[in-house]
Design an enzyme around this catalytic site. Structure first.
Site, PDB file in Angstrom:
ATOM      1  N   PHE A 111     -10.602  -1.001 -11.139  1.00 56.78           N
ATOM      2  CA  PHE A 111     -10.608   0.095 -10.161  1.00 56.78           C
ATOM      3  C   PHE A 111      -9.349   0.110  -9.299  1.00 56.78           C
ATOM      4  CE2 PHE A 111     -11.125  -1.380  -5.817  1.00 56.78           C
ATOM      5  CZ  PHE A 111     -11.479  -2.708  -5.963  1.00 56.78           C
ATOM      6  N   LYS A 112      -8.613  -1.003  -9.265  1.00 56.16           N
ATOM      7  CA  LYS A 112      -7.401  -1.065  -8.455  1.00 56.16           C
ATOM      8  C   LYS A 112      -6.412   0.048  -8.828  1.00 56.16           C
ATOM      9  CE  LYS A 112      -8.289  -5.249  -6.478  1.00 56.16           C
ATOM     10  NZ  LYS A 112      -9.519  -5.743  -7.098  1.00 56.16           N
ATOM     11  N   ASP A 113      -6.473   0.512 -10.079  1.00 54.76           N
ATOM     12  CA  ASP A 113      -5.568   1.582 -10.510  1.00 54.76           C
ATOM     13  C   ASP A 113      -5.740   2.860  -9.692  1.00 54.76           C
ATOM     14  OD1 ASP A 113      -4.112   0.370 -12.624  1.00 54.76           O
ATOM     15  OD2 ASP A 113      -5.823   0.593 -13.974  1.00 54.76           O
ATOM     16  N   LEU A 116      -3.591   2.038  -6.609  1.00 58.35           N
ATOM     17  CA  LEU A 116      -2.224   1.513  -6.752  1.00 58.35           C
ATOM     18  C   LEU A 116      -1.315   2.409  -7.579  1.00 58.35           C
ATOM     19  CD1 LEU A 116      -3.155  -2.219  -6.793  1.00 58.35           C
ATOM     20  CD2 LEU A 116      -1.560  -1.126  -5.209  1.00 58.35           C
TER      21      LEU A 116
END
Ligand SMILES: *Cc1c(COP(=O)(O)O)cnc(C)c1O
Length: 463
Positions: A111-113, A116
């Protein structure tokens, strides 16, 4: 929109400044002075928007005095066009009113995408405008690093240094970071754990003299723009199951408290959320605070869900600031004491926290059991972090008539150990990274010593 520090001393900043700043100069974290609020009618009118169009609605109030709408729109569109699913954040039904929100269709499969890939574009845009160069330093327990590197690899205005705990991230996670061979990308494998990495980054922000005048920027979730981007999928998930006309509940696998904090903000901005579940692994300080007002550090244990192996959750401070009625001095006092001793929240404030969140801790054994159970029941394969969310959701659910949505924070291929321990076969790598294990790697192993790390960074920035 103005942003203020949770410790009450640092100057207020605008969005552009907050984007580049990282930690506030008083050691606090930046939060918006006031949140935008949306009416039910307005939220309802967003049903049917594409993910990118919805993201623009939710994000633009936070940004709009610094970045032109047209520019922001392009950056958002490009970000989510890079995801490998047309819905961007699709929902999968496990059972009656039981859902998972798949947040792993971005380029690095976690989910960091969501935050970021946008953050990299926002930073590049602002740096070009200001004709500035930024040195990014970040700590990762695995997923932040690869997503941040992917987001920054093409920027001519950024040098990025990512610290990960040596031999403590999964092989897929490491390869996703170390096989990016761009000149501005530097991977440091630190002989220590994630908290050591995070502590080193914090200390470097507090004293940046080692950079001889260059500025340090943050990609960890102390960076406000990350939280902001994550608010969006709470809205998209609610709309997909009949919100805002009916309430929804969320269960969130939690480490640094960033993702769940975004859910808390979505609720404050008007989204009907009836329950927020904080799901932790064996490193359960958040569960102990919420359930028993025990904010005490214990030694960090390495688990099958490494992205949640965190003891000091930086974003918890942002929530406490709100609960303490934005009284910076109280937060400053609490957090300073917490550095060296166990603390308790003021009883009345703790009651508020308990009303806002439920919590549950899941050990490795129960994590694997949940992966196995859900696979047997439905054929669906959970990653270990998501399994913790599903287990916590099942234990904490208050109203079976309300859809309970667990955030699926990573693709199971990133964490084959847990999947194998659950007695299942690890899935294949997705097509766009099928050759990951054959790619050349580059990283530098360094001692757990801040002077050595800072010297390495100073030596390797673009002159
Ligand atoms: C980062 C991460 C988490 C924890 O998210 P926080 O915002 O730090 O609470 C959970 N699961 C996965 C897969 C992650 O990468």
């Amino acid at each position: 929109m103005k942003y203020i520090s949770t410790r009450g001393q640092a100057p207020a900043l605008n969005f552009e400044e907050v984007l580049l700043a990282g930690l506030a100069s008083d050691g606090g974290l930046y939060v918006p002075e006031e949140l935008p609020a949306f009416s039910q009618e307005e939220i309802a009118s967003w049903a049917g928007l594409s993910y990118a169009d919805l993201a623009f609605k939710v994000i633009s109030p936070f940004v709009n005095d610094c970045i032109a709408d047209a520019d922001l729109k392009v950056m958002i569109d490009e970000t989510y066009a890079g995801f490998n699913h047309t819905a961007v954040a699709p929902l999968k039904e496990l059972g009656t009113n039981e859902w998972v929100l798949e947040l792993f269709h971005g380029p690095t499969l976690a989910f960091k995408d969501f935050a970021l890939q946008l953050l990299g574009r926002l930073m590049d845009h602002v740096l070009v405008k200001r004709n500035e160069h930024l040195v990014i330093m970040g700590a990762t327990s695995g997923d932040t690093g690869s997503a941040a590197i992917e987001g920054c690899r093409h920027s001519k205005h950024v040098d990025i240094f990512i610290l990960h705990p040596h031999n403590r991230v999964s092989e897929v996670q490491r390869k996703q970071m170390t096989t990016v061979l761009a000149d501005n990308v530097h991977n440091i494998a630190l002989e220590g754990n994630f908290d050591d990495c995070q502590e080193m980054v914090k200390a470097s922000f507090a004293d940046q003299s080692f950079l001889k005048g260059m500025k340090l920027g943050a990609v960890n979730s102390i960076n406000w723009a990350r939280i902001m981007s994550q608010i969006v999928y709470y809205f998209s998930a609610s709309l997909a199951v009949g919100g805002p006309h009916r309430p929804v509940a969320f269960s969130v696998p939690t480490g640094n408290f960033g993702d769940i904090f975004a859910g808390y903000l979505a609720k404050k901005m008007g989204l009907p959320i009836s329950q927020l579940v904080v799901a932790t692994n064996h490193n359960d300080i958040l569960h102990r605070v919420i359930s028993g007002n025990d904010m005490s550090k214990q030694s960090l244990v390495h688990t099958l869900s490494p992205s949640m192996d965190i003891m000091v959750s930086s974003n918890f401070e942002r929530m406490l600031f709100d609960v303490y009625d934005k009284h910076g001095a109280s937060i400053d006092d609490l957090m300073k004491r917490f550095k060296t001793e166990s603390v308790q929240l003021d009883p009345a404030k703790w009651e508020k926290v308990r009303e806002l969140f439920d919590s549950y801790a899941v050990d490795d054994e129960a994590t694997c059991q949940t992966i196995a159970d859900v696979h047997a029941e439905t054929g669906y394969l959970l990653d270990p972090h998501t399994a913790i969310g599903v287990k916590a959701a099942r234990e904490c659910i208050r109203d079976k008539a309300v859809p309970m949505i667990t955030l699926a924070t990573a693709h199971p291929v990133k964490f084959p150990d847990a999947v194998l321990k659950a007695g299942l076969e690890s899935p294949a790598l997705p097509e766009h990274m099928a050759d990951l294990f054959d790619r050349e790697e580059r990283m530098t192993v360094l001692d757990n010593d801040i002077a050595g790390v800072q010297a390495f960074i100073a030596d390797n920035v673009t002159p």
